[in-house]
Design an enzyme around this catalytic site. Structure first.
Site, PDB file in Angstrom:
ATOM      1  N   TRP A  31     -30.984 -22.614 -24.129  1.00 11.81           N
ATOM      2  CA  TRP A  31     -31.944 -23.046 -25.155  1.00 11.81           C
ATOM      3  C   TRP A  31     -31.765 -24.541 -25.386  1.00 11.81           C
ATOM      4  O   TRP A  31     -30.646 -25.029 -25.444  1.00 11.81           O
ATOM      5  CB  TRP A  31     -31.688 -22.305 -26.482  1.00 11.81           C
ATOM      6  CG  TRP A  31     -32.689 -21.256 -26.821  1.00 11.81           C
ATOM      7  CD1 TRP A  31     -32.738 -19.986 -26.313  1.00 11.81           C
ATOM      8  CD2 TRP A  31     -33.762 -21.347 -27.762  1.00 11.81           C
ATOM      9  NE1 TRP A  31     -33.774 -19.304 -26.872  1.00 11.81           N
ATOM     10  CE2 TRP A  31     -34.426 -20.111 -27.758  1.00 11.81           C
ATOM     11  CE3 TRP A  31     -34.232 -22.357 -28.580  1.00 11.81           C
ATOM     12  CZ2 TRP A  31     -35.520 -19.855 -28.562  1.00 11.81           C
ATOM     13  CZ3 TRP A  31     -35.320 -22.109 -29.394  1.00 11.81           C
ATOM     14  CH2 TRP A  31     -35.970 -20.869 -29.370  1.00 11.81           C
ATOM     15  N   SER A  65     -27.660 -19.783 -27.935  1.00 10.14           N
ATOM     16  CA  SER A  65     -26.362 -20.001 -28.580  1.00 10.14           C
ATOM     17  C   SER A  65     -25.758 -18.726 -29.131  1.00 10.14           C
ATOM     18  O   SER A  65     -24.537 -18.576 -29.181  1.00 10.14           O
ATOM     19  CB  SER A  65     -26.524 -21.035 -29.698  1.00 10.14           C
ATOM     20  OG  SER A  65     -26.799 -22.308 -29.133  1.00 10.14           O
ATOM     21  N   GLU A  67     -25.471 -16.032 -27.749  1.00  4.84           N
ATOM     22  CA  GLU A  67     -24.727 -15.367 -26.666  1.00  4.84           C
ATOM     23  C   GLU A  67     -23.458 -16.122 -26.254  1.00  4.84           C
ATOM     24  O   GLU A  67     -22.697 -15.654 -25.405  1.00  4.84           O
ATOM     25  CB  GLU A  67     -25.637 -15.197 -25.442  1.00  4.84           C
ATOM     26  CG  GLU A  67     -26.684 -14.103 -25.597  1.00  4.84           C
ATOM     27  CD  GLU A  67     -27.830 -14.536 -26.504  1.00  4.84           C
ATOM     28  OE1 GLU A  67     -28.238 -15.720 -26.450  1.00  4.84           O
ATOM     29  OE2 GLU A  67     -28.291 -13.706 -27.308  1.00  4.84           O
ATOM     30  N   ILE A  91     -31.607 -25.957 -33.357  1.00  5.45           N
ATOM     31  CA  ILE A  91     -32.411 -26.904 -34.134  1.00  5.45           C
ATOM     32  C   ILE A  91     -33.216 -26.131 -35.172  1.00  5.45           C
ATOM     33  O   ILE A  91     -33.847 -25.119 -34.849  1.00  5.45           O
ATOM     34  CB  ILE A  91     -33.360 -27.701 -33.217  1.00  5.45           C
ATOM     35  CG1 ILE A  91     -32.551 -28.494 -32.176  1.00  5.45           C
ATOM     36  CG2 ILE A  91     -34.229 -28.655 -34.052  1.00  5.45           C
ATOM     37  CD1 ILE A  91     -33.415 -29.217 -31.149  1.00  5.45           C
ATOM     38  N   GLU A  94     -38.885 -23.082 -38.629  1.00  9.19           N
ATOM     39  CA  GLU A  94     -39.594 -22.801 -39.895  1.00  9.19           C
ATOM     40  C   GLU A  94     -38.919 -21.707 -40.703  1.00  9.19           C
ATOM     41  O   GLU A  94     -39.226 -21.517 -41.884  1.00  9.19           O
ATOM     42  CB  GLU A  94     -41.044 -22.367 -39.582  1.00  9.19           C
ATOM     43  CG  GLU A  94     -41.893 -23.440 -38.923  1.00  9.19           C
ATOM     44  CD  GLU A  94     -43.265 -22.907 -38.534  1.00  9.19           C
ATOM     45  OE1 GLU A  94     -44.087 -23.692 -38.060  1.00  9.19           O
ATOM     46  OE2 GLU A  94     -43.496 -21.681 -38.720  1.00  9.19           O
ATOM     47  N   HIS A  97     -33.883 -18.257 -39.325  1.00  6.94           N
ATOM     48  CA  HIS A  97     -33.200 -17.850 -38.082  1.00  6.94           C
ATOM     49  C   HIS A  97     -32.091 -18.825 -37.705  1.00  6.94           C
ATOM     50  O   HIS A  97     -31.023 -18.441 -37.255  1.00  6.94           O
ATOM     51  CB  HIS A  97     -34.228 -17.756 -36.952  1.00  6.94           C
ATOM     52  CG  HIS A  97     -33.713 -17.007 -35.771  1.00  6.94           C
ATOM     53  ND1 HIS A  97     -33.633 -17.553 -34.520  1.00  6.94           N
ATOM     54  CD2 HIS A  97     -33.241 -15.752 -35.655  1.00  6.94           C
ATOM     55  CE1 HIS A  97     -33.136 -16.683 -33.682  1.00  6.94           C
ATOM     56  NE2 HIS A  97     -32.887 -15.567 -34.331  1.00  6.94           N
ATOM     57  N   PHE A 122     -15.542 -25.452 -30.304  1.00  5.09           N
ATOM     58  CA  PHE A 122     -16.871 -25.306 -30.905  1.00  5.09           C
ATOM     59  C   PHE A 122     -17.742 -26.526 -30.588  1.00  5.09           C
ATOM     60  O   PHE A 122     -17.777 -27.496 -31.331  1.00  5.09           O
ATOM     61  CB  PHE A 122     -16.694 -25.157 -32.431  1.00  5.09           C
ATOM     62  CG  PHE A 122     -17.930 -24.848 -33.197  1.00  5.09           C
ATOM     63  CD1 PHE A 122     -18.490 -25.784 -34.056  1.00  5.09           C
ATOM     64  CD2 PHE A 122     -18.535 -23.607 -33.103  1.00  5.09           C
ATOM     65  CE1 PHE A 122     -19.630 -25.504 -34.811  1.00  5.09           C
ATOM     66  CE2 PHE A 122     -19.674 -23.311 -33.856  1.00  5.09           C
ATOM     67  CZ  PHE A 122     -20.217 -24.258 -34.706  1.00  5.09           C
ATOM     68  N   ARG A 136     -26.650 -37.092 -30.619  1.00  2.00           N
ATOM     69  CA  ARG A 136     -25.289 -36.530 -30.510  1.00  2.00           C
ATOM     70  C   ARG A 136     -25.002 -35.908 -29.138  1.00  2.00           C
ATOM     71  O   ARG A 136     -23.995 -35.231 -28.967  1.00  2.00           O
ATOM     72  CB  ARG A 136     -25.073 -35.515 -31.639  1.00  2.00           C
ATOM     73  CG  ARG A 136     -25.014 -36.166 -33.024  1.00  2.00           C
ATOM     74  CD  ARG A 136     -25.318 -35.194 -34.144  1.00  2.00           C
ATOM     75  NE  ARG A 136     -25.179 -35.832 -35.460  1.00  2.00           N
ATOM     76  CZ  ARG A 136     -26.107 -36.613 -36.009  1.00  2.00           C
ATOM     77  NH1 ARG A 136     -27.251 -36.863 -35.343  1.00  2.00           N
ATOM     78  NH2 ARG A 136     -25.908 -37.171 -37.198  1.00  2.00           N
TER      79      ARG A 136
HETATM   80  N1  LIG Z   1     -33.743 -21.154 -31.829  1.00  2.00           N
HETATM   81  C1  LIG Z   1     -32.633 -21.330 -31.029  1.00  2.00           C
HETATM   82  C2  LIG Z   1     -32.007 -20.269 -30.366  1.00  2.00           C
HETATM   83  N2  LIG Z   1     -32.477 -18.991 -30.514  1.00  2.00           N
HETATM   84  C3  LIG Z   1     -32.118 -17.921 -29.586  1.00  2.00           C
HETATM   85  C4  LIG Z   1     -30.789 -17.236 -29.959  1.00  2.00           C
HETATM   86  O1  LIG Z   1     -29.687 -18.098 -29.710  1.00  2.00           O
HETATM   87  C5  LIG Z   1     -30.594 -15.977 -29.094  1.00  2.00           C
HETATM   88  O2  LIG Z   1     -30.572 -16.322 -27.730  1.00  2.00           O
HETATM   89  C6  LIG Z   1     -31.707 -14.967 -29.333  1.00  2.00           C
HETATM   90  O3  LIG Z   1     -31.760 -14.672 -30.722  1.00  2.00           O
HETATM   91  C7  LIG Z   1     -31.466 -13.668 -28.537  1.00  2.00           C
HETATM   92  O4  LIG Z   1     -30.216 -13.110 -28.847  1.00  2.00           O
HETATM   93  N3  LIG Z   1     -30.926 -20.479 -29.614  1.00  2.00           N
HETATM   94  C8  LIG Z   1     -30.414 -21.758 -29.463  1.00  2.00           C
HETATM   95  O5  LIG Z   1     -29.423 -21.943 -28.747  1.00  2.00           O
HETATM   96  N4  LIG Z   1     -31.015 -22.802 -30.094  1.00  2.00           N
HETATM   97  C9  LIG Z   1     -32.111 -22.642 -30.885  1.00  2.00           C
HETATM   98  O6  LIG Z   1     -32.624 -23.643 -31.466  1.00  2.00           O
HETATM   99  C1  LIG Z   2     -32.872 -21.765 -34.558  1.00  4.46           C
HETATM  100  C2  LIG Z   2     -34.074 -20.993 -34.200  1.00  4.46           C
HETATM  101  O1  LIG Z   2     -34.015 -19.835 -33.847  1.00  4.46           O
HETATM  102  C3  LIG Z   2     -35.367 -21.682 -34.463  1.00  4.46           C
HETATM  103  O2  LIG Z   2     -35.495 -22.755 -33.558  1.00  4.46           O
HETATM  104  C4  LIG Z   2     -36.547 -20.746 -34.274  1.00  4.46           C
HETATM  105  O3  LIG Z   2     -37.627 -21.387 -34.891  1.00  4.46           O
HETATM  106  P1  LIG Z   2     -38.387 -20.648 -36.112  1.00  4.46           P
HETATM  107  O4  LIG Z   2     -37.382 -20.541 -37.254  1.00  4.46           O
HETATM  108  O5  LIG Z   2     -39.542 -21.570 -36.458  1.00  4.46           O
HETATM  109  O6  LIG Z   2     -38.820 -19.287 -35.589  1.00  4.46           O
END
Ligand SMILES: Nc1c(NC[C@H](O)[C@H](O)[C@H](O)CO)[nH]c(=O)[nH]c1=O
Ligand SMILES: CC(=O)[C@@H](O)COP(=O)(O)O
Length: 163
Positions: A31, A65, A67, A91, A94, A97, A122, A136
């Protein structure tokens, strides 16, 4: 922010333990691949710079992340790595999550560190914006991947001093 005042990649090179003979696992999320790819390069290049042999670095990719901790567990239980570095970039979107993913990786990393005698580092970026992530991962604030590599070498040295 604390990072605003410093570069993540500025180290006292004399304080970094020799990486020769150390085996490092890197678990990297796909991701935000443009960001995590820069984190991975920073980590890999820093490990090699401080003496880790390329053949002693295992790299595994996971979808996101969330996983990362499972990937780290797999390496700890099935290889002889001295440390595992997790790399990801979450990141804010909205919805809440972001918080759930970040908390899961944070708590999971702590759990692995307490369960196994293998330092898990980490290397997760948790940013409000893409710009903060870019800054970063090789931008104006350095590279958290560099920082993670140095942290792994320092934690291996600590762990081995008490074996
Ligand atoms: N939104 C982001 C995600 N979302 C996906 C989750 O990490 C995971 O893979 C999914 O929920 C299935 O288990 N992951 C990131 O690494 N960064 C993001 O911004
Ligand atoms: C960190 C996330 O899972 C995020 O990027 C997903 O975006 P949203 O909160 O708008 O579904």
């Amino acid at each position: 922010m604390a990072t605003e005042l410093k570069n993540l990649s500025s180290f006292d090179h004399d304080s970094i333990p020799d990486g020769k003979g150390k085996k490092i696992g890197i678990v990297v999320s796909d991701w935000n691949k443009n960001i995590t790819g820069s984190l991975l390069k920073g980590t890999y290049d820093t490990l090699v710079k401080f003496g880790v042999d390329a053949e002693d670095i295992i790299i595994e990719h996971v979808p996101g992340s969330f996983e990362l901790t499972y990937g780290a567990k797999v390496l700890i239980e099935n290889t002889d790595v001295d440390s595992v570095i997790i790399l990801g970039c979450v990141i804010q979107g909205e919805t809440p999550h972001f918080t759930f993913v970040c908390n899961s990786v944070t708590e999971g990393t702590t759990e692995l560190n307490l369960k196994y005698n293998v330092p898990v580092v980490f290397g997760l970026l948790t940013t409000n914006t893409l710009d903060q992530a870019i800054a970063r991962s090789g931008g104006r604030h350095g590279n958290k991947g560099d920082e993670a590599a140095v942290t792994a070498l320092k934690m291996i040295e600590l762990q081995q001093r008490y074996k």
